[in-house]
Design an enzyme around this catalytic site. Structure first.
Site, short mmCIF file in Angstrom:
data_model
loop_
_atom_site.label_atom_id
_atom_site.label_comp_id
_atom_site.label_asym_id
_atom_site.label_seq_id
_atom_site.Cartn_x
_atom_site.Cartn_y
_atom_site.Cartn_z
N SER A 138 0.83 -1.19 0.00
CA SER A 138 0.00 0.00 0.00
C SER A 138 0.87 1.24 0.00
CB SER A 138 -0.91 0.02 1.23
OG SER A 138 -1.58 1.26 1.36
N TYR A 151 -1.82 0.59 10.42
CA TYR A 151 -1.82 -0.02 9.08
C TYR A 151 -0.58 0.41 8.31
CZ TYR A 151 -3.57 -1.23 4.40
OH TYR A 151 -3.73 -1.74 3.14
N ALA A 152 -0.23 1.69 8.39
CA ALA A 152 0.95 2.19 7.68
C ALA A 152 2.21 1.53 8.18
CB ALA A 152 1.04 3.71 7.82
N LYS A 155 2.18 -2.12 6.93
CA LYS A 155 2.44 -2.24 5.50
C LYS A 155 3.90 -1.92 5.17
CE LYS A 155 -1.21 -3.90 3.69
NZ LYS A 155 -1.16 -5.28 3.15
#
Length: 244
Positions: A138, A151-152, A155
């Site tokens: 992502s 999430y960052a 990922k």
């Protein structure tokens, strides 16, 4: 000869679309998602397309689930690798607001599952002398958008994991696939997020829809399937839907 792939996050969104596109392209599949009922339904759709399909419900971040996925793939025959599509977002709260259990769930779904799949799949793929490992990445890995910090982080680590595997085991073709901005349940959750980062998230993710930038899961899936015949060109790199 048909090849068998393990596919995580296969019960909905990009994962479900990938399952159907891979079946059409001639792959047999071992499917994974946390919820059993929708996973079984996708397996039936795959079989209706003429492909073999088995499934294992549960988090692929658990060793026993990842091991069972690889075992079933070996039983189907001609095990060729995996596509790690599963992910969890939990959007809205600032990183320091997010409950520990939710932070760990994001890491497990995105990063730990990617490690567990490699741990059980790579010995068999290396024995074959070839294989495929695809990690869905992502653009969040390179941004600091408030409200999706976990999430960052996950990922960014997952993409590094893929590049590390590519360096350590070059016999197995390993790359990151970034599918673009896709209309999924994650997109909807971000548009409706609550918490410290919600105002920014809502503006950004609602903007994607208003600007007509969203791809369908089918478009993102078809792009990846089109890339697979030339996957070696992306070994150790990041590919996007535009590369297809």
């Amino acid at each position: 000869m048909r090849k068998t792939l393990v596919l995580t996050g296969a019960s909905r969104g990009i994962g479900k679309a990938l399952a159907l596109e891979l079946a059409k392209a001639g792959y047999d599949l071992v499917l994974n998602a946390r919820r059993e009922a929708p996973l079984k339904a996708v397996a039936e759709e795959v079989r209706a397309l003429g492909a073999k399909a088995e499934w294992v419900a549960g988090s692929a971040g658990k060793a026993e689930v990842a091991e069972a996925l690889v075992a079933k793939a070996l039983e189907l025959g001609n095990f060729a690798g995996f596509i790690h599509n599963a992910g969890v977002l939990h959007p809205g709260p600032f990183l320091f607001e997010l409950a520990e259990s939710l932070f760990l769930e994001v890491l497990e779904a995105n990063l730990i599952a990617g490690y567990q799949l490699a741990r059980f799949a790579y010995p068999h793929l290396l024995q074959r002398g070839e294989g495929l490992a695809v990690y869905l990445g992502s653009g969040a890995a390179e941004t600091n958008l408030p409200g999706i910090g976990a999430y960052a982080v996950a990922k960014a680590a997952e993409e590094h994991l893929a590049k590390q595997l590519a360096a350590e085991a070059p016999e197995v073709t390993c790359f990151v696939y970034r599918p673009g901005v896709v209309e999924t349940d994650m997109q909807k959750a971000a548009r409706e997020a609550q918490g410290g980062g919600a105002p920014v998230l809502q503006r950004v993710f609602r903007g994607y829809r208003e600007e007509g930038r969203l791809l369908t899961p089918e478009e993102a899936a078809r792009a990846l399937v089109r890339l697979l015949p030339r996957a070696r060109a992306f070994h150790g790199k990041i590919a996007t839907w535009r590369d297809a």
